[in-house]
Design a protein around this motif. Structure first.
Motif, PDB file in Angstrom:
ATOM      1  N   HIS A 156       0.846  -1.201   0.000  1.00 11.91           N
ATOM      2  CA  HIS A 156       0.000   0.000   0.000  1.00 11.91           C
ATOM      3  C   HIS A 156       0.877   1.245   0.000  1.00 11.91           C
ATOM      4  CE1 HIS A 156      -2.520   3.160   1.856  1.00 11.91           C
ATOM      5  NE2 HIS A 156      -3.537   2.507   1.316  1.00 11.91           N
ATOM      6  N   TYR A 157       0.529   2.196  -0.877  1.00 15.48           N
ATOM      7  CA  TYR A 157       1.324   3.432  -0.909  1.00 15.48           C
ATOM      8  C   TYR A 157       0.500   4.589  -1.480  1.00 15.48           C
ATOM      9  CZ  TYR A 157       5.093   6.738  -1.835  1.00 15.48           C
ATOM     10  OH  TYR A 157       5.885   7.862  -1.859  1.00 15.48           O
ATOM     11  N   ASN A 158       0.247   5.583  -0.656  1.00 13.66           N
ATOM     12  CA  ASN A 158      -0.340   6.865  -1.070  1.00 13.66           C
ATOM     13  C   ASN A 158      -1.601   6.725  -1.928  1.00 13.66           C
ATOM     14  OD1 ASN A 158       1.415   8.473   0.349  1.00 13.66           O
ATOM     15  ND2 ASN A 158       2.661   9.062  -1.405  1.00 13.66           N
ATOM     16  N   PHE A 159      -2.531   5.867  -1.480  1.00 17.25           N
ATOM     17  CA  PHE A 159      -3.783   5.721  -2.218  1.00 17.25           C
ATOM     18  C   PHE A 159      -4.865   5.249  -1.258  1.00 17.25           C
ATOM     19  CE2 PHE A 159      -6.770   3.690  -5.233  1.00 17.25           C
ATOM     20  CZ  PHE A 159      -6.922   4.742  -6.131  1.00 17.25           C
ATOM     21  N   ILE A 160      -5.949   5.980  -1.158  1.00 14.83           N
ATOM     22  CA  ILE A 160      -7.047   5.610  -0.280  1.00 14.83           C
ATOM     23  C   ILE A 160      -7.982   4.667  -1.029  1.00 14.83           C
ATOM     24  CG2 ILE A 160      -9.025   6.475   1.020  1.00 14.83           C
ATOM     25  CD1 ILE A 160      -7.499   9.081   1.432  1.00 14.83           C
ATOM     26  N   ASN A 161      -8.157   3.466  -0.477  1.00  9.90           N
ATOM     27  CA  ASN A 161      -8.915   2.455  -1.213  1.00  9.90           C
ATOM     28  C   ASN A 161      -9.609   1.496  -0.244  1.00  9.90           C
ATOM     29  OD1 ASN A 161      -9.911   0.985  -3.339  1.00  9.90           O
ATOM     30  ND2 ASN A 161      -7.991  -0.023  -3.853  1.00  9.90           N
ATOM     31  N   GLN A 162     -10.441   2.033   0.632  1.00 12.45           N
ATOM     32  CA  GLN A 162     -11.093   1.174   1.618  1.00 12.45           C
ATOM     33  C   GLN A 162     -12.044   0.160   0.976  1.00 12.45           C
ATOM     34  OE1 GLN A 162     -13.221   3.625   4.383  1.00 12.45           O
ATOM     35  NE2 GLN A 162     -14.821   4.200   2.936  1.00 12.45           N
ATOM     36  N   THR A 163     -12.577   0.497  -0.210  1.00 10.48           N
ATOM     37  CA  THR A 163     -13.487  -0.419  -0.893  1.00 10.48           C
ATOM     38  C   THR A 163     -12.824  -1.762  -1.182  1.00 10.48           C
ATOM     39  OG1 THR A 163     -14.625   1.450  -1.910  1.00 10.48           O
ATOM     40  CG2 THR A 163     -14.987  -0.708  -2.900  1.00 10.48           C
ATOM     41  N   LEU A 164     -11.542  -1.738  -1.537  1.00 10.63           N
ATOM     42  CA  LEU A 164     -10.818  -2.980  -1.807  1.00 10.63           C
ATOM     43  C   LEU A 164     -10.838  -3.896  -0.588  1.00 10.63           C
ATOM     44  CD1 LEU A 164      -8.874  -4.827  -3.410  1.00 10.63           C
ATOM     45  CD2 LEU A 164      -6.986  -3.425  -2.528  1.00 10.63           C
ATOM     46  N   PHE A 165     -10.529  -3.363   0.576  1.00  9.74           N
ATOM     47  CA  PHE A 165     -10.421  -4.188   1.781  1.00  9.74           C
ATOM     48  C   PHE A 165     -11.790  -4.642   2.280  1.00  9.74           C
ATOM     49  CE2 PHE A 165      -6.780  -1.201   1.748  1.00  9.74           C
ATOM     50  CZ  PHE A 165      -5.823  -2.137   1.395  1.00  9.74           C
ATOM     51  N   LEU A 166     -12.792  -3.800   2.102  1.00  7.19           N
ATOM     52  CA  LEU A 166     -14.150  -4.206   2.473  1.00  7.19           C
ATOM     53  C   LEU A 166     -14.641  -5.343   1.591  1.00  7.19           C
ATOM     54  CD1 LEU A 166     -15.753  -0.688   3.045  1.00  7.19           C
ATOM     55  CD2 LEU A 166     -15.172  -2.381   4.803  1.00  7.19           C
ATOM     56  N   GLU A 167     -14.321  -5.278   0.304  1.00  7.72           N
ATOM     57  CA  GLU A 167     -14.741  -6.323  -0.627  1.00  7.72           C
ATOM     58  C   GLU A 167     -14.003  -7.628  -0.360  1.00  7.72           C
ATOM     59  OE1 GLU A 167     -16.884  -8.182  -3.611  1.00  7.72           O
ATOM     60  OE2 GLU A 167     -17.218  -6.236  -2.662  1.00  7.72           O
ATOM     61  N   LEU A 168     -12.727  -7.546  -0.094  1.00 11.76           N
ATOM     62  CA  LEU A 168     -11.963  -8.748   0.245  1.00 11.76           C
ATOM     63  C   LEU A 168     -12.511  -9.403   1.507  1.00 11.76           C
ATOM     64  CD1 LEU A 168      -8.316  -7.510  -0.442  1.00 11.76           C
ATOM     65  CD2 LEU A 168      -9.548  -9.261  -1.735  1.00 11.76           C
ATOM     66  N   GLU A 169     -12.797  -8.584   2.501  1.00  6.84           N
ATOM     67  CA  GLU A 169     -13.361  -9.088   3.750  1.00  6.84           C
ATOM     68  C   GLU A 169     -14.701  -9.775   3.501  1.00  6.84           C
ATOM     69  OE1 GLU A 169     -14.549  -7.298   8.157  1.00  6.84           O
ATOM     70  OE2 GLU A 169     -14.467  -5.976   6.405  1.00  6.84           O
ATOM     71  N   LEU A 170     -15.568  -9.139   2.741  1.00  8.46           N
ATOM     72  CA  LEU A 170     -16.893  -9.678   2.454  1.00  8.46           C
ATOM     73  C   LEU A 170     -16.802 -11.020   1.742  1.00  8.46           C
ATOM     74  CD1 LEU A 170     -19.998  -9.221   2.368  1.00  8.46           C
ATOM     75  CD2 LEU A 170     -19.642  -8.101   0.149  1.00  8.46           C
ATOM     76  N   GLN A 171     -15.968 -11.095   0.708  1.00  6.18           N
ATOM     77  CA  GLN A 171     -15.867 -12.331  -0.059  1.00  6.18           C
ATOM     78  C   GLN A 171     -15.250 -13.468   0.754  1.00  6.18           C
ATOM     79  OE1 GLN A 171     -14.500 -12.230  -4.098  1.00  6.18           O
ATOM     80  NE2 GLN A 171     -15.410 -10.237  -4.534  1.00  6.18           N
ATOM     81  N   CYS A 172     -14.229 -13.162   1.519  1.00  8.82           N
ATOM     82  CA  CYS A 172     -13.574 -14.221   2.298  1.00  8.82           C
ATOM     83  C   CYS A 172     -14.493 -14.761   3.388  1.00  8.82           C
ATOM     84  CB  CYS A 172     -12.282 -13.691   2.910  1.00  8.82           C
ATOM     85  SG  CYS A 172     -10.959 -13.432   1.709  1.00  8.82           S
ATOM     86  N   LEU A 173     -15.235 -13.875   4.031  1.00  6.45           N
ATOM     87  CA  LEU A 173     -16.133 -14.315   5.099  1.00  6.45           C
ATOM     88  C   LEU A 173     -17.297 -15.143   4.569  1.00  6.45           C
ATOM     89  CD1 LEU A 173     -16.279 -11.130   7.369  1.00  6.45           C
ATOM     90  CD2 LEU A 173     -15.151 -13.314   7.865  1.00  6.45           C
ATOM     91  N   SER A 174     -17.598 -15.003   3.290  1.00  6.48           N
ATOM     92  CA  SER A 174     -18.707 -15.763   2.703  1.00  6.48           C
ATOM     93  C   SER A 174     -18.305 -17.184   2.325  1.00  6.48           C
ATOM     94  CB  SER A 174     -19.239 -15.043   1.457  1.00  6.48           C
ATOM     95  OG  SER A 174     -18.312 -15.118   0.387  1.00  6.48           O
ATOM     96  N   LEU A 175     -17.014 -17.497   2.477  1.00  7.68           N
ATOM     97  CA  LEU A 175     -16.499 -18.803   2.061  1.00  7.68           C
ATOM     98  C   LEU A 175     -16.015 -19.611   3.261  1.00  7.68           C
ATOM     99  CD1 LEU A 175     -14.355 -17.533  -0.942  1.00  7.68           C
ATOM    100  CD2 LEU A 175     -16.483 -18.816  -1.127  1.00  7.68           C
TER     101      LEU A 175
END
Length: 289
Positions: A8-27
């Motif tokens: 991670h470097y100089n970029f705000i991207n909370q959507t990426l981590f929320l989506e990863l969390e959502l998909q992983c928890l569904s499996l």
């Protein structure tokens, strides 16, 4: 069991981590998400503190260590046998992105390394068109058949045997060398239709500056005997070696500054790709002179 690793470097991207969390928890999946911030400016990293959860590991570095070293550090922190690397400026659109990778691994157990696609968003701002044009016309196509580091899954033991070359501290070609080294050592590389979208476009001027950094990296690699054979698979080097003993460079040297100005200012087209390749050749000669 999957370790998702994000430099991670100089970029705000909370959507990426929320989506990863959502998909992983569904499996039915044991997973972790490790994010290492490479000394970003404070406004671009504070938002990561919201991911203070058991399956997240957020690490902040005080000093920037670069694209190669941070990937090696991420892998060293990983607990699980499969590593999924994603750039911090990625966007996941497919709701089964993680599941697609898991299914691909089950169907292709001999694959040591799986590379997903890299797509680009629509762009109408003329200040970013050069990066966008190159991304859609060159990088998107290359991601269907070659290795790139923005979206790939690899067995942990394979990564430990390869590693990114930490002597490369500038931007560019560290992933090309990683892929070529994997191929030369006999590891099986597969490409999968499982894309991420590359969100962070660079201005025309920054894209050209990064191009120069990448070519400088390539020139550095050419000085290392261990890469002498595999680097000849890179078309830019093959062309350079073909013409290096001619007087071509002296005849074209005056074109370099004009080429850069044209590339930064003109609307990109098919000719722009050829101009960019010529510019890379001229800059490679400059770096090696």
């Amino acid at each position: 069991m999957l370790s998702i690793l994000v430099p991670h470097y100089n970029f705000i991207n909370q959507t990426l981590f929320l989506e990863l969390e959502l998909q992983c928890l569904s499996l039915p999946l044991d997973f972790e998400i490790i994010v290492i911030d490479d000394a970003s400016l404070t406004p671009y990293k504070n938002y990561l503190n919201q991911f203070n959860k058991a399956y997240f590991n957020i690490i902040f570095l005080d000093k920037n260590i670069g694209r190669s070293a941070i990937r090696n550090l991420l892998a060293a922190k990983a607990s699980y046998p499969f590593l999924l690397f994603l750039d911090g400026d990625s966007c996941i659109k497919h709701p089964n992105f993680i599941k697609n990778y898991l299914n691909f691994v089950q169907q292709n157990p001999a694959a040591d390394l799986v590379c997903g696609l890299r797509n680009y968003p629509e762009c109408l701002n003329k200040e970013y068109l050069l990066h966008h044009y190159y991304g859609t016309k060159v990088e998107m196509l290359a991601s269907k058949q070659a290795f790139h580091s923005s979206n790939f899954l690899i067995k942990k033991e394979v990564f430990k045997a390869l590693q990114f070359d930490e002597r490369l501290t500038h931007y560019g070609y560290e992933d090309v060398v990683f892929g070529l080294t994997a191929k030369a050592k006999g590891y099986t590389i597969k490409n999968s239709d499982n894309p991420v979208i590359h969100l962070q476009l660079k201005t025309n001027q920054q894209f050209m500056a990064d191009t120069e950094d990448a070519v400088q990296n390539l020139a550095q690699l050419m000085q290392l005997p261990q890469y002498e054979i595999i680097l000849k698979e890179i078309p830019l080097i093959r062309i350079y070696l073909l013409y290096k003993k001619t007087g071509l460079w002296h005849l074209l040297a005056g074109l370099k500054s004009r080429l850069r100005k044209n590339l930064e200012q003109e609307k990109p087209n098919a000719t722009s790709i050829k101009k960019l390749q010529l510019y890379k050749l001229l800059h490679l000669h400059y770096c090696l002179s």
